[in-house]
Structure formats: structure tokens, C-alpha cells
Design an enzyme around this catalytic site. Sequence first.
Site, mmCIF file in Angstrom:
data_model
loop_
_atom_site.group_PDB
_atom_site.id
_atom_site.type_symbol
_atom_site.label_atom_id
_atom_site.label_comp_id
_atom_site.label_asym_id
_atom_site.label_seq_id
_atom_site.Cartn_x
_atom_site.Cartn_y
_atom_site.Cartn_z
ATOM 1 N N GLU A 76 0.741 -1.185 0.375
ATOM 2 C CA GLU A 76 0.077 -0.254 -0.558
ATOM 3 C C GLU A 76 0.704 1.484 0.301
ATOM 4 O O GLU A 76 1.798 1.242 0.633
ATOM 5 C CB GLU A 76 -0.434 -0.416 1.339
ATOM 6 C CG GLU A 76 -2.152 -1.133 1.590
ATOM 7 C CD GLU A 76 -2.484 -1.418 2.486
ATOM 8 O OE1 GLU A 76 -2.950 0.316 3.648
ATOM 9 O OE2 GLU A 76 -2.675 -2.007 3.388
ATOM 10 N N CYS A 109 3.337 8.178 1.643
ATOM 11 C CA CYS A 109 3.604 7.107 2.609
ATOM 12 C C CYS A 109 3.686 6.458 2.675
ATOM 13 O O CYS A 109 2.744 4.930 1.323
ATOM 14 C CB CYS A 109 1.979 7.372 3.980
ATOM 15 S SG CYS A 109 2.643 5.865 5.160
ATOM 16 N N CYS A 169 5.433 -7.789 7.596
ATOM 17 C CA CYS A 169 6.036 -7.154 9.035
ATOM 18 C C CYS A 169 5.642 -8.056 9.843
ATOM 19 O O CYS A 169 5.262 -8.594 9.766
ATOM 20 C CB CYS A 169 5.093 -5.913 8.827
ATOM 21 S SG CYS A 169 6.743 -4.960 10.354
ATOM 22 N N CYS A 193 3.656 -5.625 16.460
ATOM 23 C CA CYS A 193 3.470 -4.992 17.527
ATOM 24 C C CYS A 193 2.371 -4.863 17.500
ATOM 25 O O CYS A 193 1.416 -5.819 15.901
ATOM 26 C CB CYS A 193 3.230 -3.647 16.737
ATOM 27 S SG CYS A 193 5.210 -3.047 16.563
ATOM 28 N N GLY A 240 5.822 -2.391 6.849
ATOM 29 C CA GLY A 240 7.140 -2.982 6.815
ATOM 30 C C GLY A 240 8.095 -2.344 8.063
ATOM 31 O O GLY A 240 7.592 -0.913 8.235
ATOM 32 N N GLU A 241 9.291 -2.254 8.097
ATOM 33 C CA GLU A 241 10.177 -2.173 9.596
ATOM 34 C C GLU A 241 11.193 -1.590 8.044
ATOM 35 O O GLU A 241 12.181 -2.323 8.090
ATOM 36 C CB GLU A 241 9.813 -2.944 10.425
ATOM 37 C CG GLU A 241 11.369 -2.721 11.755
ATOM 38 C CD GLU A 241 11.706 -1.180 11.651
ATOM 39 O OE1 GLU A 241 10.039 -0.568 12.435
ATOM 40 O OE2 GLU A 241 12.758 -0.780 11.643
ATOM 41 N N SER A 286 10.707 5.869 9.461
ATOM 42 C CA SER A 286 9.667 5.312 11.178
ATOM 43 C C SER A 286 10.001 4.106 11.714
ATOM 44 O O SER A 286 10.287 3.183 10.228
ATOM 45 C CB SER A 286 8.390 5.441 11.101
ATOM 46 O OG SER A 286 7.365 5.681 12.013
ATOM 47 N N SER A 302 8.753 4.701 16.838
ATOM 48 C CA SER A 302 7.569 4.384 17.309
ATOM 49 C C SER A 302 7.825 4.149 19.065
ATOM 50 O O SER A 302 8.227 3.143 19.270
ATOM 51 C CB SER A 302 7.093 3.256 16.840
ATOM 52 O OG SER A 302 6.945 3.457 15.421
ATOM 53 N N LEU A 303 7.542 5.100 20.215
ATOM 54 C CA LEU A 303 7.992 4.691 21.250
ATOM 55 C C LEU A 303 6.553 3.681 21.705
ATOM 56 O O LEU A 303 6.620 2.716 21.898
ATOM 57 C CB LEU A 303 7.868 5.895 21.731
ATOM 58 C CG LEU A 303 8.009 5.987 23.665
ATOM 59 C CD1 LEU A 303 9.005 4.941 23.797
ATOM 60 C CD2 LEU A 303 8.060 6.714 23.865
ATOM 61 N N HIS A 304 5.486 4.618 21.766
ATOM 62 C CA HIS A 304 3.979 3.413 22.558
ATOM 63 C C HIS A 304 4.226 3.586 23.739
ATOM 64 O O HIS A 304 3.028 2.977 24.161
ATOM 65 C CB HIS A 304 3.777 2.241 21.400
ATOM 66 C CG HIS A 304 3.810 2.707 20.482
ATOM 67 N ND1 HIS A 304 2.806 3.755 20.070
ATOM 68 C CD2 HIS A 304 3.744 2.272 18.905
ATOM 69 C CE1 HIS A 304 2.765 4.051 18.037
ATOM 70 N NE2 HIS A 304 3.066 2.877 17.795
ATOM 71 N N ASN A 321 -5.995 3.889 15.577
ATOM 72 C CA ASN A 321 -6.715 3.312 14.840
ATOM 73 C C ASN A 321 -7.755 1.140 15.185
ATOM 74 O O ASN A 321 -6.564 0.548 15.090
ATOM 75 C CB ASN A 321 -6.472 2.935 12.920
ATOM 76 C CG ASN A 321 -6.675 3.775 12.841
ATOM 77 O OD1 ASN A 321 -7.473 5.257 12.382
ATOM 78 N ND2 ASN A 321 -4.629 4.737 12.533
HETATM 79 N N1 SAH Z 1 8.140 -0.400 11.185
HETATM 80 C C1 SAH Z 1 7.399 1.299 11.246
HETATM 81 C C2 SAH Z 1 6.908 1.938 9.750
HETATM 82 C C3 SAH Z 1 6.285 1.540 9.688
HETATM 83 S S1 SAH Z 1 4.201 1.945 10.993
HETATM 84 C C4 SAH Z 1 7.464 1.649 12.723
HETATM 85 O O1 SAH Z 1 7.186 1.008 13.601
HETATM 86 O O2 SAH Z 1 7.812 2.706 12.941
HETATM 87 C C5 SAH Z 1 3.737 3.309 11.371
HETATM 88 C C6 SAH Z 1 3.528 3.486 11.837
HETATM 89 O O3 SAH Z 1 2.093 3.428 12.962
HETATM 90 C C7 SAH Z 1 3.507 3.564 13.194
HETATM 91 O O4 SAH Z 1 4.046 4.482 14.928
HETATM 92 C C8 SAH Z 1 3.428 2.372 13.944
HETATM 93 O O5 SAH Z 1 3.564 2.145 15.487
HETATM 94 C C9 SAH Z 1 2.304 2.955 14.256
HETATM 95 N N2 SAH Z 1 0.468 2.259 13.797
HETATM 96 C C10 SAH Z 1 0.454 1.348 13.992
HETATM 97 N N3 SAH Z 1 -0.606 0.489 14.025
HETATM 98 C C11 SAH Z 1 -2.037 1.462 14.305
HETATM 99 C C12 SAH Z 1 -2.645 1.405 14.922
HETATM 100 N N4 SAH Z 1 -3.658 0.892 14.984
HETATM 101 N N5 SAH Z 1 -2.914 2.621 15.706
HETATM 102 C C13 SAH Z 1 -2.528 3.933 15.585
HETATM 103 N N6 SAH Z 1 -1.237 3.504 15.307
HETATM 104 C C14 SAH Z 1 -0.461 2.500 13.967
#
Ligand code: SAH
Length: 346
Positions: free
Chosen positions: A90, A103, A110, A114, A157-158, A189, A212-214, A288
Site C-alpha cells: 500500500e 506514505c 512485517c 506489534c 514494513g520496518e 519511522s 514508534s515509542l508507544h 486506529n
Molecule cells: N515499522 C515502522 C513503520 C510503520 S508503522 C514503525 O514501527 O515505526 C507507522 C506507524 O503507525 C508506527 O508508529 C506504528 O506504530 C503506527 N501504528 C500501527 N498500527 C497502528 C494503529 N492501529 N493505530 C495507530 N497507529 C498505529
Amino acid sequence: MTDIKSMTLPEMTAALSALGEPAFRGKQVFSWLHRGAESFEEMTNLSKALRDKLRANFLITVPKPVRKQVSQLDGTVKYLWELGDGNCIESVVMQYHHGNTVCISSQVGCRMGCEFCASTVAGKVRDLTPSEMLDQVIFTQKDSGLEISNIVLMGIGEPLDNLDTVLKFLELINHPDGMNIGMRHISLSTCGIIPGIQRLAELSLQLTLSVSLHAPDSETRSRIMPVNRAYDVDALFEACHRYFDRTGRRISFEYAMIDGVNDHDWQADLIAKKLRGMPGHVNLIPLNDVVESPFRPSKRIGAFQARLSSHGITATVRRSLGGDIDASCGQLRRKAMEEQKGENRQ
Ligand code: SAH
């Protein structure tokens, strides 16, 4: 057959001189390809004999737009591309005031796992090639008619799990005879692969690094992001500090707000503590809803943002675009895969 669009200009020039062609031919072919030529026949400033020779030796990748969705809300355009081997990826174009941003994906699927992410549900199929990354920019621009000025590597993907390819892609997209998109207009990212961050720091590229900290604490982060078990969040913050010291570039931290998991005040306090000494920017993302995931969107985004601000941390809330077209990464490919499975069952 050699994938000619994955070649850098020096590589292309060398390949053409091996076929007995002068050096300037490399540049001509390079610029045709980066403008979206789909066959050697289109390269009308080359002789027929040379076009035939090229066709016999090289392949030009052309992704097929198998689905295209345009948001009625904000003009966001989402593509599902079919690659040469039938796999799908995509790309999404978003129209911002500062320009159109695409994007793009870096892998088919991937393997980072996560828990909240749709891209990783079925694992990784394969890495993309440099040309397949480049094509997402070239053909998105060609098909949508929207001139692309910015790129974010935030699709499926990463990127740091396919770093050699990503570096080659950056060299290609940056080239003045090609798309000529400057490093400062590109964001990458990562979920936090430390050796990759170190390599980027050594190269001192001018791109924007997003992490991507989270979650700022190991326990929560390991629960939602398996990568944390290999590269712990404290080591990750250390790598980020070193990255900033080396490049002087501010890092952007992505933080998807998950109800009752990572939206507590103490976690905002901990982010502030761990960022000390570095001008980080926190991007709060409304989660999301992914059907397969047990997590729900947080209702505390405003309160969390205020708590970060009280510590002097800049935090913004990401405006969600394309809400009507499954525009967040992995969702469209996932949907297509599910539908295909349904068809196979029938
Ligand atoms: N692999 C890379 C880039 C792809 S994901 C990474 O992890 O950064 C792009 C961003 O979308 C990342 O910050 C990811 O954590 C976030 N993301 C993935 N699923 C999501 C969701 N359901 N809601 C909000 N953000 C999400």
C-alpha cells in the site's frame, strides 16, 4: 533479467558502457525511468537498436494499481499496488499545506509483531527492492497527478529491517536527475531497531527520524511491541540521545494512545524524564481500531498532552486523514487478503 530501476546512476552508466554505449546514455535512461517510463519503447531519444538491446538485458518494474480509494473528506488517495510477483503493498498520498506527502511501504508484510498493528498480522513475506520503493513515489505521482514533495517511510514494513535497500532508495529518490526529493523532506519511522538507528547516526543523513515509542516503560512496551524484548526502551532512549548528539536532528516520537494501556499520567511523566537533554517531539496518534486487536482507542489524549506540556514537552495530536477509506497502514492489504481467502473458500 536485471532490475534496471534499482541501479544507481553510476551502476547504470557502467552497465551501459559494458554494452558499448557512451556515458551520457546512463543519465538518459535513468531520467526516463524516474519519470515513470514503463517500457524501453517510450525512450524515444535512444536508437531502436539500443532499445532492443536494453529490452533483452533489463527489466522495468511497473506496479499495477489493483485498488484506488479517494477520500471524500480530505482528498487522501490510497493505492493497493500489485508487484511483479503478485504480492501487494500500500501507499497513501496525503495533501497537507506544506505539500503532498506519500506514505510508502518498505516490506511485504512485517515481522515485528506489534500487537495493535494490522501490517504485521500475517507476518513478513519479503523485503521490497529499491525499485519497488521508488515506484510507489513515481507511480503515485503519475497516477494521481499530485506532485509529491514529501515522503514518509511509515507504510507496511520496518524500514530498519531492510536498511540496505532503504539506503539505496534514499540515494535514488534524492538524485537531481531523478525525483530530486531532498533528505529534509523525508521521514523514516522505526519501531526501535537500535543497530539501524546507530547506522543512520553514523551516516548523519538530514532526514527526520521517527521512533514508534508507544510506551516509556519496559513492561508495557514489551507487552505491546515484541521488539522491546530485543531492544529495551532504555537502550532505545540512549540510542536516540546519541543520534541527536551526532546529527543535531530532533527526533519525533510516535505514540498511539491505547485505552488503559499507555495513557496514564505516570507514563507521560516517565516520557518527560527519559527525554531530558534532548529536544524530542511527541506525536500522539488516536489509535486506529484494528479488528484483530484487543486494544481500544484512549479517551485521555487531551489530558496526556497537557501532562506532557506541563513538563515542557511539545506534543501534537495527529490529525487523522482518510478516515472513510481504511487509510491506516496495512488495512487495505489485509482486507484484500481476507477477501481473497473468502473467494478461495467458495
Ligand atoms: N515499522 C515502522 C513503520 C510503520 S508503522 C514503525 O514501527 O515505526 C507507522 C506507524 O503507525 C508506527 O508508529 C506504528 O506504530 C503506527 N501504528 C500501527 N498500527 C497502528 C494503529 N492501529 N493505530 C495507530 N497507529 C498505529
